[in-house]
Design a protein around this motif. Structure first.
Motif, mmCIF file in Angstrom:
data_model
loop_
_atom_site.group_PDB
_atom_site.id
_atom_site.type_symbol
_atom_site.label_atom_id
_atom_site.label_comp_id
_atom_site.label_asym_id
_atom_site.label_seq_id
_atom_site.Cartn_x
_atom_site.Cartn_y
_atom_site.Cartn_z
ATOM 1 N N GLN A 215 -1.804 -20.101 11.056
ATOM 2 C CA GLN A 215 -0.391 -20.417 10.833
ATOM 3 C C GLN A 215 0.502 -19.267 11.279
ATOM 4 O O GLN A 215 1.650 -19.487 11.687
ATOM 5 C CB GLN A 215 -0.138 -20.737 9.362
ATOM 6 C CG GLN A 215 -0.719 -22.074 8.914
ATOM 7 C CD GLN A 215 -0.366 -22.372 7.469
ATOM 8 O OE1 GLN A 215 0.813 -22.544 7.126
ATOM 9 N NE2 GLN A 215 -1.372 -22.427 6.616
ATOM 10 N N VAL A 216 -0.022 -18.052 11.204
ATOM 11 C CA VAL A 216 0.718 -16.891 11.717
ATOM 12 C C VAL A 216 0.579 -16.800 13.237
ATOM 13 O O VAL A 216 1.574 -16.664 13.960
ATOM 14 C CB VAL A 216 0.223 -15.595 11.054
ATOM 15 C CG1 VAL A 216 0.913 -14.376 11.670
ATOM 16 C CG2 VAL A 216 0.461 -15.637 9.547
ATOM 17 N N LEU A 217 -0.630 -16.905 13.740
ATOM 18 C CA LEU A 217 -0.871 -16.746 15.179
ATOM 19 C C LEU A 217 -0.150 -17.801 16.002
ATOM 20 O O LEU A 217 0.269 -17.535 17.136
ATOM 21 C CB LEU A 217 -2.378 -16.785 15.453
ATOM 22 C CG LEU A 217 -3.173 -15.593 14.902
ATOM 23 C CD1 LEU A 217 -4.674 -15.852 15.001
ATOM 24 C CD2 LEU A 217 -2.807 -14.308 15.629
ATOM 25 N N GLU A 218 -0.008 -19.000 15.454
ATOM 26 C CA GLU A 218 0.650 -20.077 16.194
ATOM 27 C C GLU A 218 2.144 -19.835 16.384
ATOM 28 O O GLU A 218 2.797 -20.536 17.164
ATOM 29 C CB GLU A 218 0.410 -21.410 15.476
ATOM 30 C CG GLU A 218 -1.025 -21.914 15.655
ATOM 31 C CD GLU A 218 -1.414 -23.000 14.673
ATOM 32 O OE1 GLU A 218 -0.553 -23.361 13.815
ATOM 33 O OE2 GLU A 218 -2.558 -23.478 14.727
ATOM 34 N N ARG A 219 2.678 -18.839 15.734
ATOM 35 C CA ARG A 219 4.091 -18.486 15.913
ATOM 36 C C ARG A 219 4.324 -17.626 17.161
ATOM 37 O O ARG A 219 5.471 -17.294 17.470
ATOM 38 C CB ARG A 219 4.605 -17.760 14.670
ATOM 39 C CG ARG A 219 4.608 -18.640 13.419
ATOM 40 C CD ARG A 219 5.264 -17.942 12.244
ATOM 41 N NE ARG A 219 5.422 -18.870 11.120
ATOM 42 C CZ ARG A 219 6.313 -18.697 10.143
ATOM 43 N NH1 ARG A 219 7.127 -17.646 10.144
ATOM 44 N NH2 ARG A 219 6.391 -19.576 9.159
ATOM 45 N N PHE A 220 3.238 -17.281 17.846
ATOM 46 C CA PHE A 220 3.342 -16.435 19.030
ATOM 47 C C PHE A 220 3.033 -17.247 20.286
ATOM 48 O O PHE A 220 2.291 -18.230 20.239
ATOM 49 C CB PHE A 220 2.378 -15.245 18.909
ATOM 50 C CG PHE A 220 2.742 -14.311 17.787
ATOM 51 C CD1 PHE A 220 3.604 -13.245 18.004
ATOM 52 C CD2 PHE A 220 2.250 -14.517 16.503
ATOM 53 C CE1 PHE A 220 3.960 -12.399 16.972
ATOM 54 C CE2 PHE A 220 2.601 -13.674 15.459
ATOM 55 C CZ PHE A 220 3.461 -12.612 15.694
ATOM 56 N N SER A 221 3.583 -16.813 21.402
ATOM 57 C CA SER A 221 3.330 -17.471 22.685
ATOM 58 C C SER A 221 1.940 -17.118 23.195
ATOM 59 O O SER A 221 1.280 -16.197 22.689
ATOM 60 C CB SER A 221 4.374 -17.032 23.714
ATOM 61 O OG SER A 221 4.196 -15.650 24.029
ATOM 62 N N ASP A 222 1.482 -17.838 24.216
ATOM 63 C CA ASP A 222 0.187 -17.532 24.819
ATOM 64 C C ASP A 222 0.159 -16.095 25.334
ATOM 65 O O ASP A 222 -0.850 -15.399 25.186
ATOM 66 C CB ASP A 222 -0.101 -18.500 25.966
ATOM 67 C CG ASP A 222 -0.406 -19.914 25.480
ATOM 68 O OD1 ASP A 222 -0.687 -20.083 24.272
ATOM 69 O OD2 ASP A 222 -0.360 -20.845 26.318
ATOM 70 N N ALA A 223 1.256 -15.666 25.967
ATOM 71 C CA ALA A 223 1.310 -14.296 26.499
ATOM 72 C C ALA A 223 1.232 -13.272 25.372
ATOM 73 O O ALA A 223 0.575 -12.227 25.510
ATOM 74 C CB ALA A 223 2.589 -14.103 27.306
ATOM 75 N N GLU A 224 1.876 -13.563 24.251
ATOM 76 C CA GLU A 224 1.819 -12.636 23.119
ATOM 77 C C GLU A 224 0.429 -12.630 22.498
ATOM 78 O O GLU A 224 -0.099 -11.566 22.137
ATOM 79 C CB GLU A 224 2.872 -13.032 22.086
ATOM 80 C CG GLU A 224 4.290 -12.745 22.539
ATOM 81 C CD GLU A 224 5.337 -13.391 21.648
ATOM 82 O OE1 GLU A 224 6.461 -12.859 21.583
ATOM 83 O OE2 GLU A 224 5.042 -14.443 21.011
ATOM 84 N N ARG A 225 -0.194 -13.819 22.391
ATOM 85 C CA ARG A 225 -1.533 -13.863 21.785
ATOM 86 C C ARG A 225 -2.567 -13.152 22.651
ATOM 87 O O ARG A 225 -3.602 -12.716 22.138
ATOM 88 C CB ARG A 225 -1.954 -15.311 21.532
ATOM 89 C CG ARG A 225 -1.276 -15.921 20.298
ATOM 90 C CD ARG A 225 -1.986 -17.202 19.859
ATOM 91 N NE ARG A 225 -1.826 -18.263 20.828
ATOM 92 C CZ ARG A 225 -0.851 -19.166 20.794
ATOM 93 N NH1 ARG A 225 0.068 -19.107 19.834
ATOM 94 N NH2 ARG A 225 -0.777 -20.108 21.693
ATOM 95 N N ALA A 226 -2.302 -13.013 23.945
ATOM 96 C CA ALA A 226 -3.200 -12.234 24.802
ATOM 97 C C ALA A 226 -3.224 -10.770 24.404
ATOM 98 O O ALA A 226 -4.156 -10.039 24.760
ATOM 99 C CB ALA A 226 -2.784 -12.371 26.268
ATOM 100 N N ARG A 227 -2.214 -10.337 23.645
ATOM 101 C CA ARG A 227 -2.141 -8.959 23.158
ATOM 102 C C ARG A 227 -2.448 -8.873 21.662
ATOM 103 O O ARG A 227 -2.181 -7.854 21.035
ATOM 104 C CB ARG A 227 -0.747 -8.381 23.434
ATOM 105 C CG ARG A 227 -0.418 -8.211 24.904
ATOM 106 C CD ARG A 227 1.060 -7.868 25.095
ATOM 107 N NE ARG A 227 1.457 -6.683 24.363
ATOM 108 C CZ ARG A 227 2.719 -6.406 24.008
ATOM 109 N NH1 ARG A 227 3.693 -7.266 24.287
ATOM 110 N NH2 ARG A 227 2.993 -5.294 23.350
ATOM 111 N N ILE A 228 -3.020 -9.932 21.114
ATOM 112 C CA ILE A 228 -3.386 -9.947 19.700
ATOM 113 C C ILE A 228 -4.888 -10.185 19.593
ATOM 114 O O ILE A 228 -5.438 -11.055 20.268
ATOM 115 C CB ILE A 228 -2.623 -11.044 18.936
ATOM 116 C CG1 ILE A 228 -1.116 -10.798 19.019
ATOM 117 C CG2 ILE A 228 -3.068 -11.094 17.478
ATOM 118 C CD1 ILE A 228 -0.285 -11.921 18.428
ATOM 119 N N GLY A 229 -5.550 -9.396 18.764
ATOM 120 C CA GLY A 229 -6.989 -9.544 18.577
ATOM 121 C C GLY A 229 -7.351 -9.644 17.109
ATOM 122 O O GLY A 229 -6.525 -9.420 16.222
ATOM 123 N N VAL A 230 -8.609 -9.999 16.858
ATOM 124 C CA VAL A 230 -9.137 -10.116 15.501
ATOM 125 C C VAL A 230 -10.427 -9.322 15.417
ATOM 126 O O VAL A 230 -11.302 -9.450 16.286
ATOM 127 C CB VAL A 230 -9.400 -11.593 15.124
ATOM 128 C CG1 VAL A 230 -10.050 -11.682 13.737
ATOM 129 C CG2 VAL A 230 -8.109 -12.398 15.159
#
Length: 366
Positions: A215-230
């Motif tokens: 629900q948090v990650l879906e608030r970011f764009s694909d380009a932003e999620r490319a800079r987010i990791g788990v």
């Protein structure tokens, strides 16, 4: 795909390598923390000691040749509780996390709403960026971990739904603040993922955690999620873990449902790395990058670069090389009072990771 990926890494390394986060605090900082707790020094003196420890950490990582840096979490009380700094509506009798050696860590319990972060991670990031021109990674706590602050019997005038809504908004702000401040990547620490299967073997709690984080990650764009990791690991602390006995087969397929661009997976300390790599290969999300752990922070023996190289080559037999990176299994000191691993050992292991990854890249022609 691999060409652009390499271009953001210094030192010409063809397989990216990143730290996880924490590094043992410097002796000077530990002394300052003790003096501050005893009332012998004030806030300004503690802040100065923290900044000096961050500067020293970054300098030493640069000297090792790390292409991506971290501040070592020198200023955080712990990887999990930094957002609670300065908050009053907390009691000390929250969820207890037991470790295999018998010691425990206890989270606070929220006593009133609304829930707001007292500290955001971008504060640490901006301080670190002031000491270097190289890329800096910032670790943040996953919202699923902070969801454990809410008591099972509720808070009368602050229902759980309102708390979750506030938590999602605050977690988004924490991540977005780091991206906006210039983080190379933002890493969600999700050590409670594996632990959840110990608490609830049915997997229901894990599914709740994954849904909340998404629900948090879906608030970011694909380009932003490319800079987010788990990041996932069995929770290394004081040379022990809380969930290493939980089978990765129950975690990884659900972990990879998280809408993140990077996954950092503890692997070096696994007894059957090949089996875990097979699970990763079978469930690897499209376009995601996988950073496999090649050094074990709670093993006092320092790996050789050649051992690291061989672990990378093993991973490359299972995973696409152009989506492969390396990391340490976990942070070296996720809680500020954890002195079980020395600062010198941590830097030696990081150096082995950097050198061994470079050797593997050479062998693979990456």
């Amino acid at each position: 795909m691999i060409g652009p990926w390499i271009s953001v890494y210094a030192r010409g390394m063809g397989i990216p390598t990143e730290p996880i986060g924490s590094i043992p605090r410097s002796p000077e900082l530990l002394a300052a923390m003790a003096d501050h707790a005893a009332g012998r020094i004030g806030d300004d003196d503690l802040t100065a000691a923290q900044d000096a420890a961050v500067a020293d950490t970054i300098t030493r990582l640069e000297q090792i040749g790390c292409p991506v840096l971290v501040d070592g979490e020198q200023s955080k009380p712990s990887f999990a509780t930094y957002p609670l700094h300065g908050l009053d509506a907390l009691a000390g009798d929250g969820a207890v996390i037991p470790f295999a050696d018998g010691h425990t860590r206890q989270l606070p319990r929220l006593t009133a709403g609304p829930f707001r972060y007292g500290q955001h991670a971008a504060t640490y990031l901006r301080a670190a960026l002031g000491h270097t021109g190289l890329p800096v990674k910032q670790a943040v706590i996953a919202p699923s971990a902070l969801s454990l602050l809410y008591p099972a019997d509720g808070i009368g005038d602050y229902p759980r739904k309102a708390f979750i809504d506030d938590l999602i908004a605050e977690a988004e702000a924490d991540i977005r603040g780091c991206l906006d401040a210039g983080a190379h990547v933002v890493q969600l620490d999700f050590t409670e993922g594996r632990l959840s299967l110990k608490l609830d073997p049915s997997g229901g709690l894990l599914e709740q955690f994954v849904d909340l984080n998404n629900q948090v990650l879906e608030r970011f764009s694909d380009a932003e999620r490319a800079r987010i990791g788990v990041h996932t690991c069995p929770g290394g602390d004081q040379d022990s873990t809380h969930s290493a006995d939980v089978d990765y087969a129950g975690l990884l397929p659900k972990l990879f449902a998280l809408r993140a661009g990077n996954f950092y997976v503890q692997l070096a300390s696994e007894p059957d790395r090949g089996r875990v790599l097979d699970i990763i290969a079978a469930h690897l999300p499209a376009e995601a990058k996988i950073f496999v752990g090649v050094t074990d922070p709670i093993d006092p023996r320092v790996e050789t670069p050649e051992e690291v190289r061989d672990r990378v080559l093993e991973a490359a037999r299972h995973l696409p090389v152009d989506r492969l990176g390396t990391c340490d299994d976990c942070g070296f000191s996720p809680f500020a009072d954890d002195t079980s691993t020395s600062r010198e050992t941590a830097f030696a292991k990081i150096a082995a990771r950097v050198q061994g990854t470079a050797l593997a890249a050479e062998s693979l022609g990456a």
